[in-house]
Motif scaffolding. Structure first.
Motif, PDB file in Angstrom:
ATOM      1  N   LEU A   1       0.809  -1.219   0.000  1.00  0.00           N
ATOM      2  CA  LEU A   1       0.000   0.000   0.000  1.00  0.00           C
ATOM      3  C   LEU A   1       0.843   1.270   0.000  1.00  0.00           C
ATOM      4  N   ALA A   2       1.973   1.200   0.690  1.00  0.00           N
ATOM      5  CA  ALA A   2       2.854   2.374   0.797  1.00  0.00           C
ATOM      6  C   ALA A   2       2.050   3.644   1.038  1.00  0.00           C
ATOM      7  N   PRO A   3       1.248   3.672   2.097  1.00  0.00           N
ATOM      8  CA  PRO A   3       0.338   4.801   2.294  1.00  0.00           C
ATOM      9  C   PRO A   3       1.087   6.112   2.521  1.00  0.00           C
ATOM     10  N   GLN A   4       0.565   7.133   1.892  1.00  0.00           N
ATOM     11  CA  GLN A   4       1.156   8.452   2.085  1.00  0.00           C
ATOM     12  C   GLN A   4       0.635   9.123   3.347  1.00  0.00           C
ATOM     13  N   ASP A   5      -0.578   8.753   3.731  1.00  0.00           N
ATOM     14  CA  ASP A   5      -1.179   9.330   4.922  1.00  0.00           C
ATOM     15  C   ASP A   5      -0.421   8.815   6.161  1.00  0.00           C
ATOM     16  N   PRO A   6       0.208   9.689   6.905  1.00  0.00           N
ATOM     17  CA  PRO A   6       0.982   9.239   8.055  1.00  0.00           C
ATOM     18  C   PRO A   6       0.121   8.554   9.121  1.00  0.00           C
ATOM     19  N   GLN A   7      -1.166   8.915   9.192  1.00  0.00           N
ATOM     20  CA  GLN A   7      -2.028   8.280  10.184  1.00  0.00           C
ATOM     21  C   GLN A   7      -2.288   6.818   9.831  1.00  0.00           C
ATOM     22  N   VAL A   8      -2.499   6.543   8.533  1.00  0.00           N
ATOM     23  CA  VAL A   8      -2.685   5.154   8.100  1.00  0.00           C
ATOM     24  C   VAL A   8      -1.416   4.360   8.349  1.00  0.00           C
ATOM     25  N   ARG A   9      -0.288   4.970   8.026  1.00  0.00           N
ATOM     26  CA  ARG A   9       0.993   4.307   8.252  1.00  0.00           C
ATOM     27  C   ARG A   9       1.199   4.010   9.738  1.00  0.00           C
ATOM     28  N   GLU A  10       0.794   4.942  10.556  1.00  0.00           N
ATOM     29  CA  GLU A  10       0.952   4.765  11.996  1.00  0.00           C
ATOM     30  C   GLU A  10       0.089   3.618  12.502  1.00  0.00           C
ATOM     31  N   VAL A  11      -1.134   3.519  11.967  1.00  0.00           N
ATOM     32  CA  VAL A  11      -2.025   2.432  12.379  1.00  0.00           C
ATOM     33  C   VAL A  11      -1.432   1.084  11.976  1.00  0.00           C
ATOM     34  N   LEU A  12      -0.942   0.989  10.735  1.00  0.00           N
ATOM     35  CA  LEU A  12      -0.349  -0.276  10.276  1.00  0.00           C
ATOM     36  C   LEU A  12       0.880  -0.635  11.097  1.00  0.00           C
ATOM     37  N   ASP A  13       1.685   0.367  11.404  1.00  0.00           N
ATOM     38  CA  ASP A  13       2.867   0.111  12.221  1.00  0.00           C
ATOM     39  C   ASP A  13       2.478  -0.391  13.607  1.00  0.00           C
ATOM     40  N   ASP A  14       1.425   0.207  14.153  1.00  0.00           N
ATOM     41  CA  ASP A  14       0.993  -0.191  15.492  1.00  0.00           C
ATOM     42  C   ASP A  14       0.449  -1.617  15.494  1.00  0.00           C
ATOM     43  N   VAL A  15      -0.333  -1.972  14.449  1.00  0.00           N
ATOM     44  CA  VAL A  15      -0.848  -3.345  14.353  1.00  0.00           C
ATOM     45  C   VAL A  15       0.303  -4.332  14.227  1.00  0.00           C
ATOM     46  N   HIS A  16       1.299  -3.971  13.407  1.00  0.00           N
ATOM     47  CA  HIS A  16       2.459  -4.837  13.227  1.00  0.00           C
ATOM     48  C   HIS A  16       3.212  -5.004  14.550  1.00  0.00           C
ATOM     49  N   ASP A  17       3.456  -3.907  15.240  1.00  0.00           N
ATOM     50  CA  ASP A  17       4.184  -3.981  16.506  1.00  0.00           C
ATOM     51  C   ASP A  17       3.406  -4.768  17.554  1.00  0.00           C
ATOM     52  N   SER A  18       2.076  -4.588  17.576  1.00  0.00           N
ATOM     53  CA  SER A  18       1.256  -5.337  18.524  1.00  0.00           C
ATOM     54  C   SER A  18       1.315  -6.831  18.232  1.00  0.00           C
ATOM     55  N   GLY A  19       1.291  -7.199  16.955  1.00  0.00           N
ATOM     56  CA  GLY A  19       1.394  -8.607  16.581  1.00  0.00           C
ATOM     57  C   GLY A  19       2.729  -9.201  16.974  1.00  0.00           C
ATOM     58  N   VAL A  20       3.806  -8.445  16.762  1.00  0.00           N
ATOM     59  CA  VAL A  20       5.132  -8.926  17.152  1.00  0.00           C
ATOM     60  C   VAL A  20       5.211  -9.106  18.671  1.00  0.00           C
ATOM     61  N   ALA A  21       4.641  -8.144  19.416  1.00  0.00           N
ATOM     62  CA  ALA A  21       4.633  -8.262  20.885  1.00  0.00           C
ATOM     63  C   ALA A  21       3.806  -9.462  21.339  1.00  0.00           C
ATOM     64  N   ALA A  22       2.679  -9.701  20.661  1.00  0.00           N
ATOM     65  CA  ALA A  22       1.849 -10.857  21.010  1.00  0.00           C
ATOM     66  C   ALA A  22       2.600 -12.157  20.756  1.00  0.00           C
TER      67      ALA A  22
END
Length: 383
Positions: free
Chosen positions: A214-235
């Protein structure tokens, strides 16, 4: 124990071995007996049934073999009632039985008191190990020595049969139960690794691919994806640690001294989803043992998750922890946020946490606080 140990779904022979897996031979059969009959009979919830059975047996003995006096009935009734405390204070029950046996007059009650003392010794060995057993053996041996102090061979025989027998049987039952618990933990660890971890890994990989595709330009979308990824890694990390602890109970889910950092990390994750959390974390949390450390961490995670669920990201939340010489205290309080909804405190998460806190001798309060919600846990540092 409110069924502290998981039961077996099926006998260990034949098809369908339940959670204990491939138990075989005598060990498997004994595990099945322990988990179905003994665990039920000595369960805390079965105390009324157990007392009724003991009363029936004592009554049958008096009717069939002996003519009891009023004093005999009083002593046996007292011994039966003392058995009610066995699940919680097994050593105290043995002490009570020994005292009754020592002062009871010779007569019809003696055999019944000896049988009840043997049952108390069995329950003590089934629930405890170490010094309580040594105290019980010494005390009961002294009581038996009162009858015929000059008969050393008879005393040794009685000590071996009436004291050693119940204790050896109870110790064997406790060891079989422990073996069964290890099998249950190993089975759960396999399921977590093969099923849950597999799906969480798949989610993490998909989110990672989505970030690249997706390579989203919207920093908020990018932030959400990053947070989901980090949460999955932590889980995934938590799942791997849980599997390790299940396979080897000597391992700790929370490393010694790392609890303050773990609580701060939980607060940081809550802030990532928008919660406004004002946290005060006592550095003395690092001194807690592994069991209390894990409980404090789970209370923090569940409490903040409830705030996000019921009050929304607009809620103002206050988290505070403190450790004194006697107790550790955790409080999470919110102002209700947008939704002004706090829930009713009956969710499975809070129920499990309340049970965990009470097992450590503490208390957990959770409920409405004005238009918001308050969770307060207090646990003794040394139980």
């Amino acid at each position: 124990m409110p069924s502290d140990t998981p039961g077996l779904a099926d006998p260990p022979s034949g098809r369908g071995r339940g959670q204990l897996g491939e138990f075989s031979g005598s060990v498997g059969y004994c595990a099945f007996v322990v988990h179905t009959w003994l665990d039920q009979f000595f369960d805390r919830r079965a105390v009324p049934l157990r007392l009724a059975v003991l009363v029936a047996v004592a009554g049958s003995y008096f009717l069939a073999f002996e003519t009891p006096t009023v004093l005999d009935v009083v002593f046996v009734a007292g011994a039966v009632l003392a058995m009610a405390a066995g699940p919680r204070w097994p050593l105290a029950v043995v002490v009570a039985q020994a005292g009754l046996l020592a002062v009871a007059p010779a007569g019809a009650s003696h055999l019944a008191l000896k049988v009840l003392a043997g049952i108390a010794l069995f329950e003590l060995a089934m629930r405890r190990s170490g010094w309580p057993l040594a105290v019980a053996v010494a005390l009961m041996t002294a009581v038996y020595a009162l009858y015929r102090p000059d008969d050393l061979p008879g005393l040794v025989f009685r000590a071996v049969m009436a004291i050693g027998g119940p204790i050896l049987l109870g110790t064997y039952v406790r060891s079989v139960r422990r073996l069964a618990q290890v099998e249950v933990r190993t089975s759960v660890a396999r399921e977590l690794h093969d099923l849950v971890a597999h799906h969480v890994s798949s989610i993490v990989l998909r989110v990672k691919a989505a970030r690249k595709v997706l390579a989203p330009q919207d920093p908020q979308v990018r932030e959400v994806l990053d947070d989901v990824h980090d949460s999955g890694v932590a889980a995934l990390a938590d799942l791997r640690q849980l599997v390790t602890v299940l396979r080897d109970p000597t391992q700790s889910f929370v490393e010694p001294g790392s609890l303050p950092a773990a609580v701060e990390a939980a607060v940081a994750r809550a802030r990532k989803v928008g919660l406004r959390v004002n946290a005060s974390v006592d550095p003395a949390l690092a001194q807690l043992d592994a069991t209390r450390s894990l409980t404090v961490l789970r209370l923090t995670q569940e409490g903040l998750a409830n705030v996000a669920k019921h009050a929304g990201s607009a809620a103002r939340t206050r988290l505070s922890t403190s450790v004194t010489a006697d107790a550790v205290r955790l409080e999470i309080r919110d102002d209700g946020g947008d939704f002004r909804v706090a829930g009713d405190g009956t969710g499975h998460g809070l129920v499990g946490l309340r049970e965990r806190v009470e097992m450590l001798g503490g208390t957990l309060e959770a409920g409405a606080d004005g238009q918001g919600w308050r969770l307060l846990a207090v646990m003794p540092v040394v139980s």
